[in-house]
Design a protein around this motif. Structure first.
Motif, PDB file in Angstrom:
ATOM      1  N   ALA A  49       8.912   7.600  -9.266  1.00 60.33           N
ATOM      2  CA  ALA A  49       7.768   7.075  -8.755  1.00 60.33           C
ATOM      3  C   ALA A  49       6.577   8.339  -9.129  1.00 60.33           C
ATOM      4  CB  ALA A  49       7.673   7.370  -7.339  1.00 60.33           C
ATOM      5  N   THR A  50       5.461   7.407  -9.210  1.00 60.14           N
ATOM      6  CA  THR A  50       3.947   8.108  -9.660  1.00 60.14           C
ATOM      7  C   THR A  50       3.147   8.226  -9.025  1.00 60.14           C
ATOM      8  OG1 THR A  50       2.688   7.879 -11.332  1.00 60.14           O
ATOM      9  CG2 THR A  50       3.345   5.938 -11.050  1.00 60.14           C
ATOM     10  N   THR A  51       1.914   8.845  -9.309  1.00 62.01           N
ATOM     11  CA  THR A  51       1.015   8.531  -8.052  1.00 62.01           C
ATOM     12  C   THR A  51      -0.162   7.956  -8.520  1.00 62.01           C
ATOM     13  OG1 THR A  51       0.976  11.234  -7.253  1.00 62.01           O
ATOM     14  CG2 THR A  51      -1.661  10.320  -6.985  1.00 62.01           C
ATOM     15  N   VAL A  52      -1.165   6.658  -8.013  1.00 60.19           N
ATOM     16  CA  VAL A  52      -2.245   6.214  -8.753  1.00 60.19           C
ATOM     17  C   VAL A  52      -3.355   6.017  -7.738  1.00 60.19           C
ATOM     18  CG1 VAL A  52      -0.242   5.100 -10.053  1.00 60.19           C
ATOM     19  CG2 VAL A  52      -0.618   3.999  -7.302  1.00 60.19           C
ATOM     20  N   THR A  53      -4.289   5.345  -8.778  1.00 58.01           N
ATOM     21  CA  THR A  53      -5.501   5.433  -8.260  1.00 58.01           C
ATOM     22  C   THR A  53      -6.130   3.730  -8.195  1.00 58.01           C
ATOM     23  OG1 THR A  53      -7.069   6.296 -10.164  1.00 58.01           O
ATOM     24  CG2 THR A  53      -6.372   7.665  -8.001  1.00 58.01           C
ATOM     25  N   GLY A  54      -5.812   3.630  -9.751  1.00 54.37           N
ATOM     26  CA  GLY A  54      -6.164   2.198 -10.442  1.00 54.37           C
ATOM     27  C   GLY A  54      -5.374   1.278  -9.519  1.00 54.37           C
ATOM     28  N   PHE A  55      -5.238   0.640  -8.253  1.00 54.84           N
ATOM     29  CA  PHE A  55      -4.658  -0.683  -7.877  1.00 54.84           C
ATOM     30  C   PHE A  55      -6.074  -0.992  -7.117  1.00 54.84           C
ATOM     31  CE2 PHE A  55      -4.772   3.120  -4.930  1.00 54.84           C
ATOM     32  CZ  PHE A  55      -4.649   3.020  -4.068  1.00 54.84           C
ATOM     33  N   LEU A  56      -5.091  -3.298  -6.808  1.00 53.98           N
ATOM     34  CA  LEU A  56      -6.414  -2.893  -5.953  1.00 53.98           C
ATOM     35  C   LEU A  56      -5.659  -4.324  -5.754  1.00 53.98           C
ATOM     36  CD1 LEU A  56      -9.167  -4.393  -6.290  1.00 53.98           C
ATOM     37  CD2 LEU A  56      -8.553  -5.262  -8.353  1.00 53.98           C
ATOM     38  N   ASP A  57      -6.405  -4.923  -4.574  1.00 52.69           N
ATOM     39  CA  ASP A  57      -6.154  -6.612  -3.709  1.00 52.69           C
ATOM     40  C   ASP A  57      -6.359  -7.703  -3.945  1.00 52.69           C
ATOM     41  OD1 ASP A  57      -5.046  -8.231  -1.694  1.00 52.69           O
ATOM     42  OD2 ASP A  57      -7.586  -7.399  -0.610  1.00 52.69           O
ATOM     43  N   VAL A  58      -5.147  -8.363  -4.127  1.00 50.28           N
ATOM     44  CA  VAL A  58      -6.147  -9.111  -5.240  1.00 50.28           C
ATOM     45  C   VAL A  58      -6.720 -10.280  -4.943  1.00 50.28           C
ATOM     46  CG1 VAL A  58      -5.894 -10.949  -7.603  1.00 50.28           C
ATOM     47  CG2 VAL A  58      -5.271  -8.649  -7.578  1.00 50.28           C
ATOM     48  N   SER A  59      -5.719 -11.034  -3.498  1.00 45.60           N
ATOM     49  CA  SER A  59      -5.960 -12.072  -3.175  1.00 45.60           C
ATOM     50  C   SER A  59      -4.842 -12.271  -1.754  1.00 45.60           C
ATOM     51  CB  SER A  59      -5.505 -13.320  -4.309  1.00 45.60           C
ATOM     52  OG  SER A  59      -5.245 -14.751  -3.353  1.00 45.60           O
ATOM     53  N   TRP A  60      -5.432 -13.127  -1.000  1.00 46.55           N
ATOM     54  CA  TRP A  60      -4.373 -12.943   0.258  1.00 46.55           C
ATOM     55  C   TRP A  60      -3.422 -14.319  -0.116  1.00 46.55           C
ATOM     56  CZ3 TRP A  60      -5.877 -17.570   3.600  1.00 46.55           C
ATOM     57  CH2 TRP A  60      -7.549 -17.302   3.218  1.00 46.55           C
ATOM     58  N   ASP A  61      -4.229 -15.266  -0.790  1.00 46.32           N
ATOM     59  CA  ASP A  61      -3.555 -16.339  -0.777  1.00 46.32           C
ATOM     60  C   ASP A  61      -2.883 -17.018  -2.317  1.00 46.32           C
ATOM     61  OD1 ASP A  61      -2.289 -19.133   0.358  1.00 46.32           O
ATOM     62  OD2 ASP A  61      -4.647 -20.083  -0.174  1.00 46.32           O
ATOM     63  N   PRO A  62      -1.814 -16.871  -2.763  1.00 51.50           N
ATOM     64  CA  PRO A  62      -0.699 -15.739  -1.504  1.00 51.50           C
ATOM     65  C   PRO A  62      -1.209 -14.196  -1.570  1.00 51.50           C
ATOM     66  CG  PRO A  62       0.028 -16.020  -3.236  1.00 51.50           C
ATOM     67  CD  PRO A  62      -1.028 -16.640  -3.739  1.00 51.50           C
ATOM     68  N   PRO A  63      -0.654 -13.107  -1.016  1.00 51.70           N
ATOM     69  CA  PRO A  63      -0.658 -11.832  -1.208  1.00 51.70           C
ATOM     70  C   PRO A  63      -0.559 -11.473  -2.418  1.00 51.70           C
ATOM     71  CG  PRO A  63      -0.064 -12.237   1.502  1.00 51.70           C
ATOM     72  CD  PRO A  63       0.359 -13.380   1.042  1.00 51.70           C
ATOM     73  N   THR A  64      -0.811 -10.655  -2.954  1.00 51.07           N
ATOM     74  CA  THR A  64      -1.124 -10.502  -4.350  1.00 51.07           C
ATOM     75  C   THR A  64      -2.172  -9.198  -4.006  1.00 51.07           C
ATOM     76  OG1 THR A  64      -0.907 -12.429  -4.759  1.00 51.07           O
ATOM     77  CG2 THR A  64      -1.576 -11.153  -6.664  1.00 51.07           C
ATOM     78  N   MET A  65      -1.339  -7.875  -5.765  1.00 50.81           N
ATOM     79  CA  MET A  65      -1.726  -6.547  -5.640  1.00 50.81           C
ATOM     80  C   MET A  65      -1.819  -6.104  -7.479  1.00 50.81           C
ATOM     81  SD  MET A  65      -1.037  -5.212  -2.344  1.00 50.81           S
ATOM     82  CE  MET A  65      -2.810  -3.349  -2.072  1.00 50.81           C
ATOM     83  N   LEU A  66      -2.637  -5.550  -8.098  1.00 50.74           N
ATOM     84  CA  LEU A  66      -2.249  -5.425  -9.356  1.00 50.74           C
ATOM     85  C   LEU A  66      -2.189  -3.595  -8.928  1.00 50.74           C
ATOM     86  CD1 LEU A  66      -4.828  -4.285 -11.024  1.00 50.74           C
ATOM     87  CD2 LEU A  66      -5.514  -6.270 -11.110  1.00 50.74           C
ATOM     88  N   VAL A  67      -1.335  -3.325 -10.139  1.00 48.20           N
ATOM     89  CA  VAL A  67      -1.540  -1.393 -10.570  1.00 48.20           C
ATOM     90  C   VAL A  67      -1.799  -1.308 -12.200  1.00 48.20           C
ATOM     91  CG1 VAL A  67       0.535  -0.863 -10.496  1.00 48.20           C
ATOM     92  CG2 VAL A  67      -0.439   0.216 -10.036  1.00 48.20           C
ATOM     93  N   SER A  68      -2.518  -0.258 -12.591  1.00 43.92           N
ATOM     94  CA  SER A  68      -2.959   0.031 -13.817  1.00 43.92           C
ATOM     95  C   SER A  68      -1.429   0.842 -13.997  1.00 43.92           C
ATOM     96  CB  SER A  68      -4.004   0.014 -14.032  1.00 43.92           C
ATOM     97  OG  SER A  68      -4.552   0.777 -15.564  1.00 43.92           O
TER      98      SER A  68
END
Length: 183
Positions: A49-68
């Protein structure tokens, strides 16, 4: 309305930014307010596990996120190897957890011994107890960018770690420190 004088700018050589350029970038980038989360994965019967601040809600169709993720970090290897991970969004009173999981040189064994968590339903990756919201993701793409990997995942499960009314004080990172939206 366009103003007549040129914008004040520091010009960088993208191929070889100077140490002063990097320092200036870090100072200016600290003005980006960001939510704070924890990315976690279960790899070879061990939790990462690690702490992150670089993440993003990309899309809701389909529900997609990203992290750096820092490409040389243990969590990056775990996320890339397993293809499944969680993102837990932290509350203001979870600053201690954020600091612990952001500390360099954390132990490999027992990393989460002092952090309450439960297991995600599909991957078994850690979900932090009391998180504002959490998402379990399945990796669909990984992109290299400078010293990091951008990991894109489709949400396979999600939930809230607090009651709906208790999700009003997120932990926010701004100006090189943690902040609150509540007074």
């Amino acid at each position: 309305m366009e103003l007549p004088d040129p914008v004040q700018a520091r010009l960088l050589d993208p191929a070889a930014p100077s140490p002063a350029d990097v320092d200036s970038y870090r100072l200016l980038a600290a003005d980006i307010a960001a939510g704070v989360g924890v990315v976690a994965a279960r790899h070879r019967r061990r939790d990462y596990a690690t702490t992150v601040t670089g993440f993003l809600d990309v899309s809701w169709d389909p529900p997609t996120m990203l992290v750096s993720l820092f490409e040389e970090g243990r969590i990056c290897e775990a996320v890339e190897s397993t293809g499944a991970w969680t993102l837990s969004l932290l509350r203001r009173d979870q600053e201690g957890v954020a600091n612990w999981l952001a500390s360099p040189g954390n132990p490999v064994e027992g990393l989460l011994d002092r952090v309450p968590f439960r297991r995600a339903p599909r991957s078994g990756a850690p979900v932090l107890d009391g998180a504002l919201a959490w998402f379990e993701l399945s990796t669909v793409a990984v992109h290299s960018a400078a010293t990091h990997r951008i990991v894109v995942g489709e949400v396979t499960a999600m939930g809230r770690g607090v009651t709906e009314g208790g999700a009003d004080d997120p932990l926010v990172h701004f100006a090189r420190g943690y902040r609150s939206l509540c007074r």
